[in-house]
Write an enzyme that holds these catalytic residues in place. Structure first.
Site, PDB file in Angstrom:
ATOM      1  CB  CYS A   2      -0.814   0.020   1.193  1.00  0.00           C
ATOM      2  SG  CYS A   2      -1.843  -1.540   1.503  1.00  0.00           S
ATOM      3  CG  LEU A  51      -2.005  -4.402  -3.560  1.00  0.00           C
ATOM      4  CD1 LEU A  51      -2.602  -4.226  -4.945  1.00  0.00           C
ATOM      5  CD2 LEU A  51      -0.589  -4.664  -3.635  1.00  0.00           C
ATOM      6  CG  ASN A  75       3.112  -0.477   2.893  1.00  0.00           C
ATOM      7  OD1 ASN A  75       2.795  -1.110   2.079  1.00  0.00           O
ATOM      8  ND2 ASN A  75       4.488  -0.067   2.613  1.00  0.00           N
ATOM      9  N   GLY A  76       1.734  -3.159   4.837  1.00  0.00           N
ATOM     10  CA  GLY A  76       2.492  -4.177   4.929  1.00  0.00           C
ATOM     11  C   GLY A  76       1.514  -5.343   5.365  1.00  0.00           C
ATOM     12  CB  THR A 316      24.121  -3.072  -8.401  1.00  0.00           C
ATOM     13  OG1 THR A 316      23.627  -4.470  -8.509  1.00  0.00           O
ATOM     14  CG2 THR A 316      23.775  -2.728  -6.924  1.00  0.00           C
ATOM     15  NE  ARG A 319      25.126  -2.439 -14.116  1.00  0.00           N
ATOM     16  CZ  ARG A 319      26.275  -2.666 -14.069  1.00  0.00           C
ATOM     17  NH1 ARG A 319      26.566  -3.826 -13.066  1.00  0.00           N
ATOM     18  NH2 ARG A 319      27.177  -2.139 -14.675  1.00  0.00           N
TER      19      ARG A 319
END
Length: 620
Positions: A2, A51, A75-76, A316, A319
């Site tokens: 979320c 979400l 959130n979680g 990184t 990528r």
């Protein structure tokens, strides 16, 4: 995942301010496209973009206690919420959301309840009875959170810095395992495991205990009310997650709703190592496997969006985030909203190839501690933000709090690479799952050499990125980089190219106050934890949330000292581990040439020829 945004102590309580908070919260809607909510109390605002994974029908946020005097935006996921509810039988719950327990735990235990939570989380809680508030982040920093301050004295919290970068005078990455309390006005660490001090443990190796702890970590993450799957690269970590999930799925509640055949997902360039290995693992486990392809050009076309969503210029991270970002879009198109992923194993067990050169077990262990402490800036950030960009939640069993504590209490002598004894990197976890009677994986997969995600999707991906950056960054630009970017100066053309994109999205310069503006405790809380320079010059707060320093094959700067040759070959790719990787840079294939995308819209590179199949929601 979320999106949360909280602004507390605003001087402005007008309707225009409320509208501004709602506008900023919408910048997080990609994280939570299912519902939006906001709670306003005097000069405090708590906003949420949801979400829906657990209790999609009634779990909208913000969440409350019985009389709505305690408000929380989260959130979680709280994996032990049923166990915690059993301890709160005198409380009345309004929803089936796993996160509602936070409001009631606060009522029962005050600010000291955070360590009771087993999960990944970032939350802000407001107690309207005295207008006090707390904010906390999970032990490792799996979920993102930022902390900012406004000129009017307001304190801000947000899942992503794009929601506060324009309105805060200063902001920082909220440190993992910490809680912020308005009553004390500062941060304190709530997560204090033995390994955090980096003292050397001596517990003997118990392969069955390690196996059982990891299986429990995977099983508890199968808690979902929506379709889910596993990100499967074919490497050890993701293959173990898939193997355990596949073996135990039929026993779980989710199997009754979505079926007992596991869905797995993989992405790569045509013919990449990951695609071949993932298909073999999927066939072995009998999963419903989804293989996605992308080209180097399609990846490059997505770079601006990737940097906008991940909020980093770390080489990184970008990528590896790009293929994950592209894969998440396709996963969401199949109706899947939650995935399990294999992040964290390399940090815990010293799986990166540079660990082959660790001089002794003490240095080995200290490096794993440093790597875990920095996960929220690298792999956790990537896994969370690259998937959340498309409204997909990533769960990471290797970063289970109990599993980490067990694995980090192991005598590091067992983790070290010892070729004479047949021990390659991560031998302790490989051996724990090496079961001849009921094998989890084929032997050659179980003992496959470590391949970093950005390498495994296809070696020409990184080579293509370097070529593309060279076309856009001149030698003169790189030579003058220290004048243009004096903080975290890019040392390669690829790094310079990413930095220019990042600065376009996060250009705000914040005033950095002189040392006398802060009392000694605040300097210790802020400067000590976040490495802030309290000086008095103009400063870009967004830029400072991104780590820097030399690295080889994803090492910390300290580990570069392990091999003198590495200082001349600083690159985060696993192939930079010369003399260790089977396809080190001296043996790389011919580079791929790419061209610039001639079309752009709204500041983003258009993502070209990626086609998406329409499909009904997958049954997991």
């Amino acid at each position: 995942m979320c999106g949360i945004l909280a602004v507390l102590g605003c001087a402005d309580v007008s309707l225009a301010k409320r509208a501004r908070i709602i506008e900023l919260s919408r910048r997080l809607r990609h994280r939570g496209p299912d519902w939006s909510g906001i709670h306003c109390f005097q000069d405090c605002y708590l906003a949420h973009q949801r979400l829906a994974i657990m209790d999609p029908a009634s779990g909208d946020q913000p969440l409350y206690n019985e009389d709505k005097t305690v408000v929380v935006t989260v959130n979680g996921e709280i994996y032990n919420h049923e166990e915690l509810r059993a301890k709160l039988q005198s409380h009345k719950f309004r929803t089936g959301s796993d996160c509602e327990v936070i409001a009631h735990l606060y009522e029962e235990y005050g600010e000291e309840f955070v360590d009771m939570l087993d999960g990944m989380f970032s939350f802000v809680l407001l107690d309207t009875r005295d207008k006090s508030f707390i904010a906390a982040r999970d032990a490792i920093g799996i979920t993102p959170l930022y902390l900012g301050w406004g000129l009017d004295g307001s304190v801000w919290f947000s899942s992503e810095m794009k929601a506060l970068s324009d309105d805060c005078e200063r902001f920082i990455s909220f440190p993992p395992g910490h809680i912020y309390s308005s009553k004390t006005g500062g941060l304190r660490r709530w997560y204090n495991p033995p390994w955090y001090s980096e003292s050397i443990p001596s517990t003997p190796y118990d392969p069955l205990a390690l196996r059982e702890a990891f299986e429990k970590a995977v099983i508890k993450r199968l808690m979902t009310d929506v379709p889910f799957g596993v990100l499967l690269s074919g490497g050890l970590d993701s293959s173990l997650v898939a193997a355990v999930a596949s073996r135990h799925l039929a026993e779980t509640k989710v199997a009754k709703q979505w079926g007992s055949q596991l869905h797995t997902f993989c992405i790569g360039l045509e013919g990449s190592p990951d695609l071949r290995a993932a298909k073999e693992v999927a066939d072995y486990l009998g999963t419903l496997h989804h293989e996605f392809h992308f080209t180097v050009q399609e990846g490059i076309d997505a770079l601006e969006e990737v940097i906008y969503h991940t909020e980093t210029y770390d080489v990184t991270t970008i990528r590896a985030s790009t293929p994950m970002f592209l894969m998440s879009r396709k996963i969401k198109s199949l109706g899947v909203k939650m995935v399990l992923s294999g992040e964290g194993s390399d940090e815990i067990f010293g799986g990166y190839l540079y660990f082959h050169k660790a001089p002794n077990k003490e240095e080995f262990h200290r490096e794993t501690c440093r790597k875990i402490k920095a996960l929220h800036l690298y792999d956790c950030l990537r896994a969370n933000k690259a998937t959340s960009a498309w409204g997909v939640e990533a769960r990471v069993p290797f970063l289970d709090k109990s599993f980490i504590n067990l694995a980090m209490d192991l005598d590091p002598e067992w983790k070290m690479v010892k070729r004479d004894l047949g021990r390659i990197e991560k031998w302790v976890i490989r051996n724990a799952f090496d079961d001849d009677k009921q094998p989890y994986l084929p032997k050659h997969i179980l003992y496959r050499q470590k391949e970093q995600f950005s390498d495994g999707v296809g070696y020409s991906w990184i080579d293509g990125l370097k070529d593309y950056a060279s076309q856009h960054v001149s030698d003169a630009m790189l030579m003058n980089a220290s004048f243009v970017y004096p903080e975290n100066t890019p040392t390669t053309k690829e790094g310079y190219f990413y930095r220019t994109i990042f600065e376009k999205f996060f250009p705000k310069i914040c005033k950095q106050y002189p040392r006398e503006h802060y009392d000694n405790k605040r300097i210790e809380d802020l400067a000590g934890i976040h490495q802030l320079s309290i000086s008095g010059h103009l400063h870009n707060a967004a830029r400072s949330t991104v780590p820097g320093g030399p690295s080889v094959a994803c090492s910390t700067a300290k580990a570069v000292e392990w091999d003198a040759a590495w200082s001349k070959n600083l690159d985060p790719s696993g192939r930079a581990a010369l003399g260790v990787h089977d396809a080190a840079y001296e043996d790389v294939p011919e580079k791929t040439t790419v061209t610039a995308n001639p079309i752009a819209a709204n500041g983003f590179a258009v993502t070209g020829a990626v086609e998406f199949a329409t499909a009904s929601p997958a049954s997991a």
